[in-house]
Design a protein around this motif. Structure first.
Motif, PDB file in Angstrom:
ATOM      1  N   MET A  55      50.532 -33.709  80.004  1.00 20.02           N
ATOM      2  CA  MET A  55      49.997 -32.338  79.991  1.00 20.02           C
ATOM      3  C   MET A  55      50.606 -31.494  81.109  1.00 20.02           C
ATOM      4  SD  MET A  55      46.010 -33.142  79.248  1.00 20.02           S
ATOM      5  CE  MET A  55      45.481 -31.460  79.444  1.00 20.02           C
TER       6      MET A  55
ATOM      7  N   VAL B  53      51.891 -30.345  76.328  1.00 22.99           N
ATOM      8  CA  VAL B  53      51.925 -31.019  75.011  1.00 22.99           C
ATOM      9  C   VAL B  53      50.678 -30.658  74.203  1.00 22.99           C
ATOM     10  CG1 VAL B  53      53.351 -33.010  75.703  1.00 22.99           C
ATOM     11  CG2 VAL B  53      50.870 -33.107  76.036  1.00 22.99           C
ATOM     12  N   LYS B  54      50.844 -30.687  72.877  1.00 24.31           N
ATOM     13  CA  LYS B  54      49.711 -30.347  71.990  1.00 24.31           C
ATOM     14  C   LYS B  54      49.373 -31.503  71.059  1.00 24.31           C
ATOM     15  CE  LYS B  54      49.395 -25.687  72.718  1.00 24.31           C
ATOM     16  NZ  LYS B  54      49.765 -25.817  74.132  1.00 24.31           N
ATOM     17  N   LYS B  55      50.381 -32.292  70.744  1.00 25.60           N
ATOM     18  CA  LYS B  55      50.198 -33.373  69.778  1.00 25.60           C
ATOM     19  C   LYS B  55      50.959 -34.595  70.272  1.00 25.60           C
ATOM     20  CE  LYS B  55      50.008 -32.017  65.099  1.00 25.60           C
ATOM     21  NZ  LYS B  55      50.627 -31.901  63.756  1.00 25.60           N
TER      22      LYS B  55
ATOM     23  N   GLU C 186      47.933 -24.333  81.203  1.00 28.12           N
ATOM     24  CA  GLU C 186      48.129 -24.735  79.803  1.00 28.12           C
ATOM     25  C   GLU C 186      48.932 -26.032  79.677  1.00 28.12           C
ATOM     26  OE1 GLU C 186      49.560 -23.100  75.556  1.00 28.12           O
ATOM     27  OE2 GLU C 186      50.112 -21.914  77.301  1.00 28.12           O
ATOM     28  N   SER C 187      48.480 -26.866  78.738  1.00 28.40           N
ATOM     29  CA  SER C 187      49.111 -28.175  78.584  1.00 28.40           C
ATOM     30  C   SER C 187      50.537 -28.055  78.036  1.00 28.40           C
ATOM     31  CB  SER C 187      48.276 -29.021  77.627  1.00 28.40           C
ATOM     32  OG  SER C 187      48.992 -30.176  77.275  1.00 28.40           O
TER      33      SER C 187
ATOM     34  N   TYR D 177      40.758 -33.249  76.212  1.00 30.50           N
ATOM     35  CA  TYR D 177      41.549 -32.053  76.517  1.00 30.50           C
ATOM     36  C   TYR D 177      42.060 -31.334  75.255  1.00 30.50           C
ATOM     37  CZ  TYR D 177      41.439 -33.396  81.414  1.00 30.50           C
ATOM     38  OH  TYR D 177      41.021 -33.715  82.690  1.00 30.50           O
ATOM     39  N   ASP D 178      41.456 -31.687  74.098  1.00 28.21           N
ATOM     40  CA  ASP D 178      41.831 -31.014  72.835  1.00 28.21           C
ATOM     41  C   ASP D 178      43.296 -31.174  72.467  1.00 28.21           C
ATOM     42  OD1 ASP D 178      39.394 -30.042  72.021  1.00 28.21           O
ATOM     43  OD2 ASP D 178      39.530 -28.315  73.392  1.00 28.21           O
ATOM     44  N   ILE D 179      43.789 -32.372  72.688  1.00 31.83           N
ATOM     45  CA  ILE D 179      45.169 -32.671  72.276  1.00 31.83           C
ATOM     46  C   ILE D 179      45.086 -33.612  71.072  1.00 31.83           C
ATOM     47  CG2 ILE D 179      47.265 -33.907  72.982  1.00 31.83           C
ATOM     48  CD1 ILE D 179      46.553 -32.855  75.820  1.00 31.83           C
ATOM     49  N   GLU D 180      45.824 -33.303  70.033  1.00 32.98           N
ATOM     50  CA  GLU D 180      45.805 -34.178  68.859  1.00 32.98           C
ATOM     51  C   GLU D 180      46.498 -35.496  69.207  1.00 32.98           C
ATOM     52  OE1 GLU D 180      46.904 -33.372  64.432  1.00 32.98           O
ATOM     53  OE2 GLU D 180      46.763 -31.433  65.483  1.00 32.98           O
TER      54      GLU D 180
ATOM     55  N   ASP E 111      54.929 -33.883  70.221  1.00 30.08           N
ATOM     56  CA  ASP E 111      55.741 -33.394  71.343  1.00 30.08           C
ATOM     57  C   ASP E 111      55.620 -34.260  72.596  1.00 30.08           C
ATOM     58  OD1 ASP E 111      53.170 -32.622  71.938  1.00 30.08           O
ATOM     59  OD2 ASP E 111      53.551 -30.465  71.825  1.00 30.08           O
TER      60      ASP E 111
END
Ligand SMILES: Nc1ncnc2c1ncn2[C@@H]1O[C@H](COP(=O)(O)OP(=O)(O)OP(=O)(O)O)[C@@H](O)[C@H]1O
Ligand SMILES: O=P(O)(O)OC[C@H]1O[C@](O)(CO)[C@@H](O)[C@@H]1O
Ligand SMILES: [Mg+2]
Length: 328
Positions: free
Chosen positions: A285, A6-8, A3-4, A35-38, A100
Motif C-alpha cells: 500500500m 495498490v487496489k487489487k 492513498e494506497s 483497508y478495502d483492497i480486493e 497490481d
C-alpha cells in the motif's frame, strides 16, 4: 494513511510448505479487507499464476486456518515459471484480473522468481519468508522454522530414550538441503555429541575424536545430528565409516524427513506470520516493491529481495562451540 499504491492484490504460497503459511495468508487477506483492497488467492504457487487459478478471498475464506499446518492454497515447485513464456502467461492473467500487487510467501527460490517477475513486467511484488530452512537474510526467523525446530527436537528426544536404553550411537538426519539451521539448533537443544552442517567444512577425524573423548568420560550412547545437505557424507555413509573404526558400536540411522514440515504452527510462528502478512499488505500500500517483509529484533523491516536471497542468514559459530563443550 495516504492513498494506497495498490487496489487489487494476489497472494500465493510457493516452494516447500511451512507451518504458519496459513496464518500468513489469513493476515494478508484480512489486512487487505480492512483497508478495502480486493484480494485473490492463487492456487499451487506460480503454477496457479500461469494457469489463471485465482479465487477471490474475504475474511471468511480464511476462517479456522490460523492453527493449521500446510497451506490451504497448496504449494508447488513450478518449472514453467522459470521460463519467460510461463511468466508471460502469469502476467497476462494478472493484467486480465487487474492485479497490481503480488504477495509471495515462500523461500529463496520463490523470492528469486518474484524478483525476476517484477523486473520483467513491473508488477509490484513483496515477499514473506515462509520456509522451515531459515536461510533468508533480513529476518531473524522465517515462518515455519520455529515449529520445524521443535518437531525435530521432540523426535530426537524420543530417539535419545531408545539410544540410551541400548547404549547405541544414532545418526539423525534433519531437513536442510543447503542450510544447517535446524541441525545446529535442534542438535544443541538435544545435547547431540556432534552436529554436521553444510555451512562448515567437517572432517571425519573430528567426529571420531569426539567419539573417543566421549568414551573416555564414560558416555555410553550418542546422537549425531546431520543436516540433509551435509557435504562430508550422508548419514548412511557416516554410519558405515564409523562402524569400520569403532566395530563395537551399535549404530542406527534415523531420517526425520517431511514430518518436520507438518503440524500446527507454534505460537512464535503464528505471531510472526500475522505480523509479516500484515506488513506485506501495508508495504504494498505504501508503494514498496521488490522487497521482503521481515522481523528483526522485534521490528518490522523491509529488505530488498536481492539482498534477502544473496546474503543468506549467517550460522552462529558460537553455537557449535557451546554444543561441543556441553556435549561431553
Ligand atoms: N530462477 C528462477 N526463476 C523463476 N522462478 C524461480 C526461480 N527459482 C525459483 N523459482 C520459482 O520459485 C519456486 C520455489 O522455489 P524453490 O523450489 O527453490 O523453493 P523455496 O521458495 O526456496 O522454498 P523452500 O526452500 O523452503 O522449499 C520454484 O519452483 C519456481 O517456480
Ligand atoms: O519436499 P521436497 O520437494 O522433497 O523438498 C525438500 C526440501 O524442502 C525443504 O524442506 C525446505 O522446504 C528442505 O529442507 C528440503 O531439502
Ligand atoms: Mg529454498
Amino acid at each position: 494513511m495516504k492513498e494506497s499504491a495498490v487496489k487489487k492484490i494476489a497472494v500465493l504460497t510457493s516452494g516447500g510448505d511451512a507451518p504458519g503459511m496459513n496464518a500468513a495468508l489469513r493476515a494478508v487477506v484480512r489486512t487487505a479487507n480492512y483497508y478495502d483492497i480486493e484480494c485473490y488467492g492463487v492456487r499451487e504457487g506460480y503454477n496457479g499464476l500461469i494457469n489463471g487459478d485465482f479465487l477471490k478471498m474475504g475474511p471468511r475464506s480464511v476462517k479456522n486456518i490460523i492453527n493449521q499446518g500446510g497451506t490451504i492454497l497448496k504449494s508447488a515447485r513450478s518449472m514453467e515459471f522459470k521460463t519467460k513464456e510461463g511468466r508471460q502467461k502469469a502476467y497476462d492473467h494478472c493484467v486480465r484480473l487487474g492485479i497490481d500487487g503480488l504477495v509471495c510467501i515462500g523461500g529463496d527460490g520463490t523470492f528469486t522468481g518474484a524478483k525476476i517477475f517484477n523486473e520483467e513486467f513491473g508488477i509490484r511484488v513483496i515477499g514473506v519468508p515462509g520456509t522451515i530452512d531459515n536461510d533468508i537474510f533480513g529476518t531473524d526467523n522465517t515462518i515455519g522454522y520455529d515449529t520445524a525446530l521443535n518437531t525435530a527436537m521432540d523426535a530426537i528426544d524420543k530417539i535419545r530414550d531408545t539410544a540410551t536404553s541400548h547404549n547405541r550411537v544414532f545418526f539423525v538426519e534433519v531437513m536442510g538441503r543447503d542450510a544447517g539451521f535446524i541441525a545446529l539448533n535442534s542438535g544443541l537443544a538435544t545435547g547431540a555429541l556432534d552436529i554436521l552442517i553444510p555451512e562448515r567444512k567437517d572432517s571425519i577425524e573430528d567426529l571420531f575424536t569426539n567419539f573417543r573423548n566421549a568414551e573416555k568420560t564414560g558416555k555410553a550412547s550418542s546422537i549425531v545430528v546431520v543436516a540433509e545437505g551435509e557435504k562430508l557424507a550422508n548419514v548412511y555413509e557416516l554410519a558405515e565409516k564409523t562402524k569400520k573404526d569403532f566395530p563395537d558400536y551399535d549404530i542406527r540411522v534415523a531420517i526425520l524427513g517431511h514430518m518436520q514440515r507438518g503440524g500446527s504452527p507454534s505460537c512464535a510462528d503464528r505471531v510472526l506470520a500475522s505480523r509479516l502478512g500484515y506488513g506485506a499488505v501495508t508495504g504494498l500500500m505504501e508503494g514498496k516493491t521488490n522487497v521482503m517483509a521481515g522481523m528483526r529484533s522485534n521490528d518490522l523491516v523491509y529488505t530488498p529481495i536481492e539482498e534477502a536471497i544473496k546474503k543468506h542468514n549467517e550460522i552462529n559459530e558460537d553455537l557449535l562451540l557451546i554444543s561441543k563443550i556441553l556435549a561431553i
